[in-house]
Motif scaffolding. Sequence first.
Motif, PDB file in Angstrom:
ATOM      1  N   SER A 312     -39.832  20.653  28.949  1.00  0.00           N
ATOM      2  CA  SER A 312     -39.499  21.740  28.046  1.00  0.00           C
ATOM      3  C   SER A 312     -40.560  22.829  28.148  1.00  0.00           C
ATOM      4  CB  SER A 312     -39.392  21.224  26.606  1.00  0.00           C
ATOM      5  OG  SER A 312     -38.866  22.232  25.749  1.00  0.00           O
ATOM      6  N   ASN A 313     -40.400  23.886  27.355  1.00  0.00           N
ATOM      7  CA  ASN A 313     -41.447  24.895  27.215  1.00  0.00           C
ATOM      8  C   ASN A 313     -41.423  25.423  25.779  1.00  0.00           C
ATOM      9  OD1 ASN A 313     -39.348  26.802  27.065  1.00  0.00           O
ATOM     10  ND2 ASN A 313     -39.617  27.521  29.156  1.00  0.00           N
ATOM     11  N   ASN A 314     -42.351  26.272  25.426  1.00  0.00           N
ATOM     12  CA  ASN A 314     -42.452  26.729  24.043  1.00  0.00           C
ATOM     13  C   ASN A 314     -41.189  27.441  23.575  1.00  0.00           C
ATOM     14  OD1 ASN A 314     -45.043  25.692  23.832  1.00  0.00           O
ATOM     15  ND2 ASN A 314     -46.024  27.622  24.401  1.00  0.00           N
ATOM     16  N   ASP A 315     -40.562  28.210  24.471  1.00  0.00           N
ATOM     17  CA  ASP A 315     -39.356  28.938  24.094  1.00  0.00           C
ATOM     18  C   ASP A 315     -38.205  27.989  23.798  1.00  0.00           C
ATOM     19  OD1 ASP A 315     -40.053  31.932  24.563  1.00  0.00           O
ATOM     20  OD2 ASP A 315     -40.804  30.908  26.341  1.00  0.00           O
ATOM     21  N   LEU A 316     -38.003  27.008  24.640  1.00  0.00           N
ATOM     22  CA  LEU A 316     -36.942  26.042  24.397  1.00  0.00           C
ATOM     23  C   LEU A 316     -37.192  25.261  23.109  1.00  0.00           C
ATOM     24  CD1 LEU A 316     -36.294  24.727  28.013  1.00  0.00           C
ATOM     25  CD2 LEU A 316     -34.555  25.702  26.500  1.00  0.00           C
ATOM     26  N   ASP A 317     -38.434  24.874  22.872  1.00  0.00           N
ATOM     27  CA  ASP A 317     -38.750  24.151  21.634  1.00  0.00           C
ATOM     28  C   ASP A 317     -38.445  25.009  20.409  1.00  0.00           C
ATOM     29  OD1 ASP A 317     -39.631  22.072  23.214  1.00  0.00           O
ATOM     30  OD2 ASP A 317     -41.751  22.586  23.020  1.00  0.00           O
ATOM     31  N   GLU A 318     -38.804  26.280  20.472  1.00  0.00           N
ATOM     32  CA  GLU A 318     -38.534  27.179  19.348  1.00  0.00           C
ATOM     33  C   GLU A 318     -37.034  27.399  19.170  1.00  0.00           C
ATOM     34  OE1 GLU A 318     -39.541  31.731  17.852  1.00  0.00           O
ATOM     35  OE2 GLU A 318     -40.779  30.814  19.417  1.00  0.00           O
ATOM     36  N   LEU A 319     -36.302  27.473  20.272  1.00  0.00           N
ATOM     37  CA  LEU A 319     -34.857  27.664  20.210  1.00  0.00           C
ATOM     38  C   LEU A 319     -34.179  26.465  19.549  1.00  0.00           C
ATOM     39  CD1 LEU A 319     -32.302  29.232  20.918  1.00  0.00           C
ATOM     40  CD2 LEU A 319     -32.496  28.360  23.264  1.00  0.00           C
ATOM     41  N   VAL A 320     -34.606  25.273  19.897  1.00  0.00           N
ATOM     42  CA  VAL A 320     -34.047  24.057  19.292  1.00  0.00           C
ATOM     43  C   VAL A 320     -34.347  24.023  17.792  1.00  0.00           C
ATOM     44  CG1 VAL A 320     -34.338  21.542  19.212  1.00  0.00           C
ATOM     45  CG2 VAL A 320     -33.995  22.700  21.403  1.00  0.00           C
ATOM     46  N   LEU A 321     -35.556  24.388  17.408  1.00  0.00           N
ATOM     47  CA  LEU A 321     -35.902  24.437  15.979  1.00  0.00           C
ATOM     48  C   LEU A 321     -35.062  25.485  15.248  1.00  0.00           C
ATOM     49  CD1 LEU A 321     -39.792  24.106  16.132  1.00  0.00           C
ATOM     50  CD2 LEU A 321     -38.158  22.390  15.311  1.00  0.00           C
ATOM     51  N   ALA A 322     -34.842  26.630  15.869  1.00  0.00           N
ATOM     52  CA  ALA A 322     -34.031  27.684  15.253  1.00  0.00           C
ATOM     53  C   ALA A 322     -32.602  27.205  15.026  1.00  0.00           C
ATOM     54  CB  ALA A 322     -34.046  28.928  16.122  1.00  0.00           C
ATOM     55  N   ALA A 323     -32.081  26.433  15.959  1.00  0.00           N
ATOM     56  CA  ALA A 323     -30.726  25.906  15.804  1.00  0.00           C
ATOM     57  C   ALA A 323     -30.643  24.968  14.600  1.00  0.00           C
ATOM     58  CB  ALA A 323     -30.303  25.182  17.079  1.00  0.00           C
ATOM     59  N   GLY A 324     -31.624  24.078  14.482  1.00  0.00           N
ATOM     60  CA  GLY A 324     -31.629  23.172  13.345  1.00  0.00           C
ATOM     61  C   GLY A 324     -31.741  23.899  12.020  1.00  0.00           C
ATOM     62  N   ALA A 325     -32.596  24.909  11.969  1.00  0.00           N
ATOM     63  CA  ALA A 325     -32.779  25.680  10.743  1.00  0.00           C
ATOM     64  C   ALA A 325     -31.543  26.501  10.395  1.00  0.00           C
ATOM     65  CB  ALA A 325     -33.989  26.602  10.892  1.00  0.00           C
ATOM     66  N   SER A 326     -30.662  26.718  11.366  1.00  0.00           N
ATOM     67  CA  SER A 326     -29.450  27.518  11.155  1.00  0.00           C
ATOM     68  C   SER A 326     -28.245  26.665  10.777  1.00  0.00           C
ATOM     69  CB  SER A 326     -29.136  28.325  12.419  1.00  0.00           C
ATOM     70  OG  SER A 326     -30.218  29.180  12.751  1.00  0.00           O
ATOM     71  N   GLY A 327     -28.443  25.358  10.652  1.00  0.00           N
ATOM     72  CA  GLY A 327     -27.357  24.486  10.233  1.00  0.00           C
ATOM     73  C   GLY A 327     -26.722  23.656  11.322  1.00  0.00           C
ATOM     74  N   ALA A 328     -27.290  23.661  12.529  1.00  0.00           N
ATOM     75  CA  ALA A 328     -26.748  22.836  13.601  1.00  0.00           C
ATOM     76  C   ALA A 328     -26.964  21.357  13.288  1.00  0.00           C
ATOM     77  CB  ALA A 328     -27.397  23.192  14.931  1.00  0.00           C
ATOM     78  N   LEU A 329     -26.070  20.517  13.807  1.00  0.00           N
ATOM     79  CA  LEU A 329     -26.217  19.076  13.660  1.00  0.00           C
ATOM     80  C   LEU A 329     -27.291  18.526  14.585  1.00  0.00           C
ATOM     81  CD1 LEU A 329     -22.429  18.121  13.539  1.00  0.00           C
ATOM     82  CD2 LEU A 329     -24.030  18.105  11.614  1.00  0.00           C
ATOM     83  N   GLY A 330     -27.487  19.181  15.716  1.00  0.00           N
ATOM     84  CA  GLY A 330     -28.487  18.752  16.678  1.00  0.00           C
ATOM     85  C   GLY A 330     -28.549  19.722  17.834  1.00  0.00           C
ATOM     86  N   ALA A 331     -29.628  19.652  18.604  1.00  0.00           N
ATOM     87  CA  ALA A 331     -29.793  20.535  19.761  1.00  0.00           C
ATOM     88  C   ALA A 331     -30.825  19.937  20.691  1.00  0.00           C
ATOM     89  CB  ALA A 331     -30.207  21.936  19.329  1.00  0.00           C
ATOM     90  N   ARG A 332     -30.740  20.319  21.951  1.00  0.00           N
ATOM     91  CA  ARG A 332     -31.722  19.874  22.945  1.00  0.00           C
ATOM     92  C   ARG A 332     -31.639  20.785  24.157  1.00  0.00           C
ATOM     93  NH1 ARG A 332     -30.516  17.116  27.436  1.00  0.00           N
ATOM     94  NH2 ARG A 332     -28.325  16.760  27.896  1.00  0.00           N
ATOM     95  N   LEU A 333     -32.681  20.791  24.955  1.00  0.00           N
ATOM     96  CA  LEU A 333     -32.591  21.501  26.225  1.00  0.00           C
ATOM     97  C   LEU A 333     -31.575  20.797  27.096  1.00  0.00           C
ATOM     98  CD1 LEU A 333     -34.032  20.181  29.036  1.00  0.00           C
ATOM     99  CD2 LEU A 333     -36.062  20.473  27.645  1.00  0.00           C
TER     100      LEU A 333
END
Length: 387
Positions: A312-333
Amino acid sequence: MPTPDSAALLAARFGPGSSACLSVPGRVNLIGEHIDYHLLPVLPIAIDRRIHLAFRRREDRHIRAASDVFGDREFEWTTRLQPSAAGDWENYIKAAAQAVQHKWELSYGIDVAVVSDLPPAAGLSSSSALLTGITLALLRANGLDANFEELMEILPEGEYFVGTRGGGMDHAAVLACREGAALLIHFAPLSATPVPIPADLSFLVAHSLTTAEKSGEVRAEYNARRTAGSSGLRQLGFDSFGEALAQHSVGNLKSMAASRLRDPEQRCFRHVITEASRVTRAVEALKEGDGQSLGCILNASHVSLRDDLRISNNDLDELVLAAGASGALGARLTGAGFGGCAVILCRTADLEKVRAGVIERYYSKRSGFVPEVHLLTATPCAGALYL
């Protein structure tokens, strides 16, 4: 987005005349990352972003190819093709030509034009879609119509010509996925089984705005993960990961790795065995319509890819966190890693809310975001053999 016109490009570059057309979709791997090359099951979907090709047979063994982005290439189709410069798209054309002539005796080259609405270097299998498309074009121009099993004999090894030591997931997915379903792919022996996606679950594909070119340093890092996992397997005395998982629980294998392996072999081995378990549980969750469990499985996969496989990288990690904070059930690279895309699971009823949240929390902080390119609804579609 308008459908790209490959036939018009073919006529513009190589003159008027009759032509045939085909398209190959990209794919998003829902779960089962970096384990197909260890012959373990994976669960991708094909998406409705595609490589479009128009082609016509030549009367010699030359191949001429035109791209609306990467320019024109031409070479004689000899028995011993040499790679072009690293990163040149011509390598995928040569990889296809090399692959088919290992199995079939073909007499004719092609003129081919390639256009795409599938983002490159995003972890969506644009390179495998291109390789597969050129392969199908060469075969059809020579009057051959290969089946799934025959194509899977040549396509994974064909990509080795480019230097990427991957597995067969991408090629199987872009060939054999079905509309409305994920595809459970086994490799030993080969099989492909559709797993329907419940209507109340949807997926987004979000580009991190960092790229993942499979050339140079990134290709070496990608190949190193495969080598480390295989080395750990041998050090523990197993011939295959399938054998290890058949004989021992995941917990026992993790304990064996912790006591007998060092990093990076320990970390890579641990990712492979736990990711294989997640594939099995993800299939069960889809069959039961359990989106909450599926989301947790995707989240756990990202942690493993980040901490154990370290792709992974910092951008992907931040993107996954943003998805969770937006109401997603889950996310991953998803994909090879080192950039590219994340796959985001959400309730269909929450799709637009999650999309808006990801834009606000992630993309609003970055330049270059184009919604119709970088944040896609991933509707499961048919592969090239079922269009």
